[in-house]
Every structure is written in structure tokens, then in C-alpha cells.
Design an enzyme around this catalytic site. Structure first.
Site, PDB file in Angstrom:
ATOM      1  N   ASN A  23      -4.330  18.019  19.384  1.00 22.13           N
ATOM      2  CA  ASN A  23      -5.555  17.753  20.132  1.00 22.13           C
ATOM      3  C   ASN A  23      -5.619  16.328  20.667  1.00 22.13           C
ATOM      4  OD1 ASN A  23      -6.509  20.357  19.740  1.00 22.13           O
ATOM      5  ND2 ASN A  23      -7.510  19.828  17.816  1.00 22.13           N
ATOM      6  N   CYS A 119      -7.280  29.507  21.639  1.00 19.01           N
ATOM      7  CA  CYS A 119      -7.541  30.366  20.488  1.00 19.01           C
ATOM      8  C   CYS A 119      -8.716  31.304  20.737  1.00 19.01           C
ATOM      9  CB  CYS A 119      -7.860  29.500  19.267  1.00 19.01           C
ATOM     10  SG  CYS A 119      -6.396  28.799  18.502  1.00 19.01           S
ATOM     11  N   ARG A 124     -15.486  30.011  25.326  1.00 12.83           N
ATOM     12  CA  ARG A 124     -15.217  28.571  25.438  1.00 12.83           C
ATOM     13  C   ARG A 124     -15.542  28.173  26.878  1.00 12.83           C
ATOM     14  NH1 ARG A 124     -11.406  27.455  21.376  1.00 12.83           N
ATOM     15  NH2 ARG A 124     -11.750  25.256  21.793  1.00 12.83           N
ATOM     16  N   ASP A 127     -18.256  24.913  31.789  1.00 11.51           N
ATOM     17  CA  ASP A 127     -19.370  24.296  32.509  1.00 11.51           C
ATOM     18  C   ASP A 127     -19.504  22.790  32.271  1.00 11.51           C
ATOM     19  OD1 ASP A 127     -19.818  27.160  32.526  1.00 11.51           O
ATOM     20  OD2 ASP A 127     -21.800  26.725  33.348  1.00 11.51           O
ATOM     21  N   ASP A 315     -11.984  22.963  12.295  1.00 16.64           N
ATOM     22  CA  ASP A 315     -10.587  23.380  12.216  1.00 16.64           C
ATOM     23  C   ASP A 315     -10.025  23.296  10.802  1.00 16.64           C
ATOM     24  OD1 ASP A 315     -10.419  24.077  14.833  1.00 16.64           O
ATOM     25  OD2 ASP A 315      -9.192  22.381  15.477  1.00 16.64           O
ATOM     26  N   ILE A 337     -20.343  25.332  14.660  1.00 14.17           N
ATOM     27  CA  ILE A 337     -19.822  25.168  16.015  1.00 14.17           C
ATOM     28  C   ILE A 337     -19.525  26.511  16.669  1.00 14.17           C
ATOM     29  CG2 ILE A 337     -17.999  24.159  17.436  1.00 14.17           C
ATOM     30  CD1 ILE A 337     -17.656  22.001  15.348  1.00 14.17           C
TER      31      ILE A 337
END
Length: 428
Positions: A23, A119, A124, A127, A315, A337
Site C-alpha cells: 500500500n 479485493c 469501493r 467518487d 487489514d 470500515i
């Protein structure tokens, strides 16, 4: 899709070095587009998303050189060729959204297809990225696929985001770095990988205040220079190796450069009975009591909550759940989340674990389970494969995790590293 065969019940011990953070490396790679000078990145993980972005760069006329160690890359872009070519973004990876800002800065126009996926963590949305581009002066001409044009010079903006999105914060930083004037983002994400991108931009000459906080202030500069930057170790992988060592009864040391980011993470895993020793450059798991830390408020259920940094990372929730199935009492996990990201927990029942999915965000794991080997199906979620692996590695006997390929997207040589530590695990 490949399956993972796991022979559990054996201690896994020794010393291991984690991979670079997926990431972090992806936005850092994309940010190289903001300069025409060479940028060298160290500790680059060998993962497919990196290969796809590099292939895109080469298709657009950029120079990519990989050192003999395979983990050091030098990239230099030919902007003449880049401007003259079609700036369509690569399909097949959700990280393609991280190219939006630097490609728009470089070309003033791009096409973007929303078929890019990562994933399976529910919807997801893109915008927030498109809204940032619009606020910096872009216009969306068409949306099937997206056709975006820059209608004026990029100037500083004040933006208050709806929520702290990691990739949208990175999009903001890359747009603002060379914009005219000062830009401010409230509700900015502050994860270690966001910090790594901002530190790289600083090394390239950007002017950034508020690094690691929820308010980023960036004063644009005329041009950014080349630099040499290190991709930080993946804190998710650090925690995963420690958890694996702990639940198998091994003493395992992870040599890493991210110990400063591990304080809360280790405290949450300590709630599950894992014990640690830390130095400035290493963390060792020294034992596992299997006891859940009880809250002082006795009426409350112990819990671990995942939310945007500096909370416990979402995660790492599957890995914590994978530890908890071997504990002696109950604990609740709360993913604040992703909706539906705990649906895989029914696969834990096959190991003999007792779990209850309260709603799309909350899961209760009951203690005192007698785990048995099982054959389970992994969803297309990188860290869930690791959560199932942690359950499998505790159970005496052979387990199979079907469709385990997603871990290769973030954890290169993961299986090879484990076998070097004594694990009985292989691909099939």
C-alpha cells in the site's frame, strides 16, 4: 487459483525480514510521474500490481531499470512520449486510481475504466478521487468509460473530505504538490503508507505540513526533482509473522524498520495473550497465554475495533480473529470500515471454532475451541487468507485453504519464508 496446504501443530521460529508495503509502493510508484528526473525506490516488493504499473510506464515510453537484488528500481519518464500517447489507465488493479492525479498533472487529459478491481471488500467507490480532481479544475466529459479533461491551471484548494480515505488523500497530495498556491485537506488519512508517500514527495522538493495528522497543508512548487526513497516494511506482514510464531509456540523475531508504527497493533494482539519484546529494529513474539484481557468494566465484552489510522488497521482484523479462535474466552471484533468484510467467518466453523456474526460489522469469537484440520474456501481478500492460515496452523493435521492466491498480491515469498522458519506449508 492455487490452494495452500498447511500441516499445523508445529512451532515456527527463527528470524525473518518482511516485504515492502504494497500500500506504500503503489502510490510511490505513481508519484514518480510528477518529475522528469530519475527516481530510485528501494525495498520494492515483487508483486503483480507493481509489475502492472511498471508495464504501463514502459508502454508509455518510460525507462524502468531493476537492480540485481530485484528490490531496487530506477524509473525515469519521457514526458514527450507520454503526452503524445493515449493516457488510458491499466485495467485489472484498483490501484489504477492512484494514477489519476499524476497522469492528469502530466497530460491534462485521461481515460479511466472502472473495471479496475482489487479485493472483494464490498463497494469501493471512486467518487472521492473524482471529486478531488474536479475541485482542482478537472471536468468529467464522459463516464462510460471516464473521460476527464483539465480545463485550467491547477491551483490550490481547501477541501474537507467526507471521510478519511487513504487513496483519496494520496490523490490530493499528488495534485497539490505542484499546484499554484496552498492546498489544505481536512479529514486526511494518516496511515503509514500515506506518510511514506508524503515523505517521498518531501524528498522530491514538495512543501508539506501536517504529515501524519488529519490536516494536510501542501504549498505547490514549480517542479519536483528526482530522489531515492525506501518503501517501508509492511506493518501488516510484521504483525502476521509475529502472530504465526506466537500461536504455534515458536519464538519468532521480525527485523523491521516500522517498530514505531507497531505500538497499538502490538497492544491489541496482546489482548489475545501474545507476548512481545521490542527493540528499535526488531520485534520478537516470546509466548502466548491464550488468555483474553478482560476490561475493567466487567459488564462489557472484550473487543478489538478496526478503523482508520491511528486505530487498529482493518487489514489486521482477520489475523487477530485467526489468533482468537485459539484463545480461552470470548472477544468481539468490530470492523468500522468495510461492510460485509466479516462474511468469511463461517469458514472458521469448519475448523471447529465457534463464532457468531452479529451484523455486517461485528463478529464474536467464543473461546475454548478444540481446533481440527479442515478444507476451507478463501474469498478474494488478501488478509482473510492469512486469517484462515492462522487457524489452520494451530490445528494438528493437514488443512487446505482453497483459492489462496490473493496473498501473493501483497506478500511475496510468503510461503518460502515460512518454510525457511520450519513451517510445513506448500502450494498445490
Amino acid at each position: 487459483m492455487a490452494d495452500l496446504i498447511v500441516d499445523g501443530g508445529q512451532p515456527i521460529a527463527g528470524t525473518v525480514t518482511p516485504s515492502g508495503n504494497k500500500n506504500a509502493v503503489l502510490p510511490m510508484l505513481c508519484a514518480t510521474l510528477l518529475t522528469d528526473e530519475a527516481v530510485t525506490l528501494e525495498n520494492v516488493p515483487e508483486i503483480s500490481d507493481v509489475d502492472k504499473i511498471l508495464a504501463y510506464f514502459e508502454r508509455m515510453g518510460s525507462s524502468v531499470t531493476r537492480a540485481d537484488d530485484g528490490a531496487t528500481l530506477t524509473i525515469q519518464h519521457d514526458f514527450t512520449a507520454f503526452r503524445d500517447a493515449r493516457a488510458d489507465l491499466p485495467l485489472g488493479i484498483r490501484s489504477a486510481v492512484l494514477l489519476l492525479a499524476p497522469v492528469m498533472v502530466r497530460t491534462g487529459a485521461l481515460r479511466f475504466d472502472t473495471d479496475a478491481k482489487g479485493c472483494a471488500l464490498g463497494l469501493r467507490e471512486i467518487d472521492p478521487h473524482l471529486e478531488i480532481l474536479e475541485q482542482f479544475g478537472s471536468r468529467i466529459v464522459n463516464n462510460q468509460p471516464y473521460d476527464i479533461r483539465l480545463e485550467a491551471a491547477i491551483t490550490g484548494q481547501e477541501i474537507w473530505a467526507d471521510y478519511a480515505s487513504v487513496t483519496a488523500t494520496e490523490t490530493f497530495a499528488m495534485m497539490a504538490a505542484t499546484a499554484s498556491g496552498t492546498s489544505t485537506l481536512m479529514n486526511a488519512a494518516s496511515e503509514p503508507h500515506v506518510q511514506a508517500l508524503c515523505e517521498m514527495l518531501l524528498a522530491m522538493g514538495a512543501r508539506i505540513k501536517g504529515l501524519g495528522t488529519s490536516r494536510l497543508e501542501i504549498t505547490g512548487v514549480d517542479r519536483l526533482s528526482g530522489t531515492r526513497a525506501r518503501v517501508p516494511d509492511d506493518h501488516h506482514e510484521v504483525a502476521t509473522f509475529l502472530a504465526i510464531g506466537g500461536v504455534t509456540g515458536g519464538r519468532l523475531t521480525v527485523n523491521t524498520d516500522v517498530t514505531a508504527h507497531m505500538t497499538l497493533i502490538l497492544r491489541q494482539f496482546a489482548k489475545l495473550g501474545l507476548q512481545f519484546e521490542t527493540t528499535d529494529h526488531s520485534i520478537t513474539v516470546t509466548g502466548w497465554t491464550r488468555e483474553i484481557a478482560r476490561p475493567y468494566t466487567r459488564e462489557m465484552l472484550p473487543k478489538i475495533e478496526a478503523a482508520p489510522w491511528p486505530y487498529f488497521p482493518a487489514d489486521l482484523l482477520p489475523q487477530a480473529i485467526g489468533v482468537a479462535v485459539g484463545c480461552n474466552s470470548e472477544i468481539m471484533f468490530w470492523n468500522k470500515i468495510y461492510e460485509g468484510a466479516l462474511g468469511w467467518s463461517s469458514e472458521l466453523l469448519k475448523f471447529g471454532a465457534r463464532v457468531h456474526l452479529s451484523d455486517p460489522h461485528r463478529l464474536i469469537v467464543f473461546g475454548g475451541n478444540s481446533l481440527r484440520p479442515a478444507e476451507v474456501e478463501a474469498p478474494y481478500i488478501i488478509r482473510v487468507v492469512l486469517g484462515l492460515f492462522l487457524a489452520a496452523i494451530q490445528a494438528d493435521g493437514q488443512s487446505t485453504i482453497r483459492n489462496a492466491d490473493p496473498i501473493r498480491r501483497a506478500h511475496p515469498r510468503f510461503v518460502e519464508k515460512l518454510t525457511e522458519l520450519g513451517a510445513q506449508v506448500r502450494w498445490a
